[in-house]
Design a protein around this motif. Structure first.
Motif, PDB file in Angstrom:
ATOM      1  N   MET A  80     -13.873  28.664  23.768  1.00  0.00           N
ATOM      2  CA  MET A  80     -15.057  29.442  24.137  1.00  0.00           C
ATOM      3  C   MET A  80     -16.103  29.401  23.028  1.00  0.00           C
ATOM      4  O   MET A  80     -17.311  29.348  23.301  1.00  0.00           O
ATOM      5  N   ASN A  81     -15.648  29.408  21.787  1.00  0.00           N
ATOM      6  CA  ASN A  81     -16.570  29.305  20.660  1.00  0.00           C
ATOM      7  C   ASN A  81     -17.342  27.990  20.705  1.00  0.00           C
ATOM      8  O   ASN A  81     -18.551  27.947  20.445  1.00  0.00           O
ATOM      9  N   TYR A  82     -16.650  26.928  21.084  1.00  0.00           N
ATOM     10  CA  TYR A  82     -17.280  25.614  21.181  1.00  0.00           C
ATOM     11  C   TYR A  82     -18.247  25.542  22.354  1.00  0.00           C
ATOM     12  O   TYR A  82     -19.352  24.992  22.249  1.00  0.00           O
ATOM     13  N   LEU A  83     -17.854  26.144  23.494  1.00  0.00           N
ATOM     14  CA  LEU A  83     -18.704  26.109  24.689  1.00  0.00           C
ATOM     15  C   LEU A  83     -19.967  26.941  24.519  1.00  0.00           C
ATOM     16  O   LEU A  83     -21.015  26.608  25.070  1.00  0.00           O
ATOM     17  N   GLY A  84     -19.868  28.036  23.774  1.00  0.00           N
ATOM     18  CA  GLY A  84     -20.974  28.975  23.706  1.00  0.00           C
ATOM     19  C   GLY A  84     -21.916  28.820  22.547  1.00  0.00           C
ATOM     20  O   GLY A  84     -22.886  29.574  22.428  1.00  0.00           O
ATOM     21  N   GLY A  85     -21.677  27.846  21.681  1.00  0.00           N
ATOM     22  CA  GLY A  85     -22.545  27.698  20.521  1.00  0.00           C
ATOM     23  C   GLY A  85     -22.671  26.255  20.073  1.00  0.00           C
ATOM     24  O   GLY A  85     -22.000  25.347  20.591  1.00  0.00           O
ATOM     25  N   GLY A  86     -23.533  26.034  19.116  1.00  0.00           N
ATOM     26  CA  GLY A  86     -23.710  24.698  18.565  1.00  0.00           C
ATOM     27  C   GLY A  86     -24.455  23.751  19.485  1.00  0.00           C
ATOM     28  O   GLY A  86     -25.147  24.164  20.427  1.00  0.00           O
TER      29      GLY A  86
END
Length: 246
Positions: A80-86
């Protein structure tokens, strides 16, 4: 008395939105304003508190997380951290959504989505800088400065509300809500945000999307009844304009 001959199907255009629909956009605007005011007020309270100290509910929630951390939950939280940022969340996903909306003949929806995503991200950064709340100490990921509000949560809420409005499908609203809640939970699980940071992000993202929708309401509604076959398919049967729920 002879009847008037029916109008040829090919001359018929998409029906105009009924008047009641135009009136009902007032309550989303009022709700959006209230949500944004609550988010800002929450930020003000955080600033007033000494050095942005967490609320009691923030500390209790974080204590529970620290006591129950497990690799089984850490892996999906990192996803989820990867999907929601960067790069993925800021560039790839928005461009894909915009491209698909344009391909399937929804230019007003694409404009609505673009403005909402950009404005939501901008307001998040302004509040992060203005509030300057320190992040929790037990972080499992690297994040930038400013804990309030959660940019991941705001982005998820904006995406959910925009797509829910554009497609007007119950399952999209449900999926968007679940996605947003999972994003909020993952941000606190990873220690990147306090619980109230994610609540502020939710209010901000949903509020911005609903507020931006207001001037586009009639255009987006009328766009639903039009033909949504891909732009490279030009062989539309005469009189076919699509369906309202498409």
């Amino acid at each position: 008395m002879s009847e008037q001959p029916p109008q040829p199907a090919e001359t018929l255009g998409p029906p105009e939105p009924p008047v009641p629909y135009k009136v009902t956009r007032r309550w989303p605007v009022v709700s959006a304003v209230v949500a944004l005011l609550v988010a800002v007020l929450l930020g003000v309270i955080v600033v007033v508190r000494e050095q942005g100290l967490p609320f009691g509910i923030d500390e209790e929630w974080m204590d529970e997380i620290l006591e129950n951390r497990t690799p089984v939950l850490e892996a999906p939280s990192l996803v989820m951290n990867y999907l929601g940022g960067g790069f993925l969340a800021v560039i790839v996903i928005p461009l894909v959504v915009i491209a698909l909306l344009l391909i399937f003949r929804r230019p007003w929806a694409a404009l609505f989505f673009t403005i909402s995503i950009i404005l939501s991200a901008a307001v998040v950064q302004v509040l992060k800088t203005a509030v300057g709340r320190p992040r929790p100490e037990d972080m499992l990921v690297v994040s930038d400065f400013g804990s309030f509000p959660s940019g991941h949560s705001a982005n998820a809420a904006t995406l959910a509300v925009v797509l829910g409005i554009v497609f007007a499908r119950t399952w999209i609203w449900v999926a968007g809500s679940v996605y947003t809640l999972l994003m909020m939970a993952s941000r606190t699980y990873l220690g990147a945000h306090w619980l109230t940071d994610t609540i502020g992000g939710l209010l901000l993202g949903a509020g911005v999307a609903a507020l931006v929708w207001a001037p586009f309401a009639s255009k987006i509604y009328a766009e639903r009844v039009r033909d949504h076959r891909p732009i490279w398919n030009r062989s539309a049967p005469p009189g076919v304009t699509g369906s309202v729920g498409a």
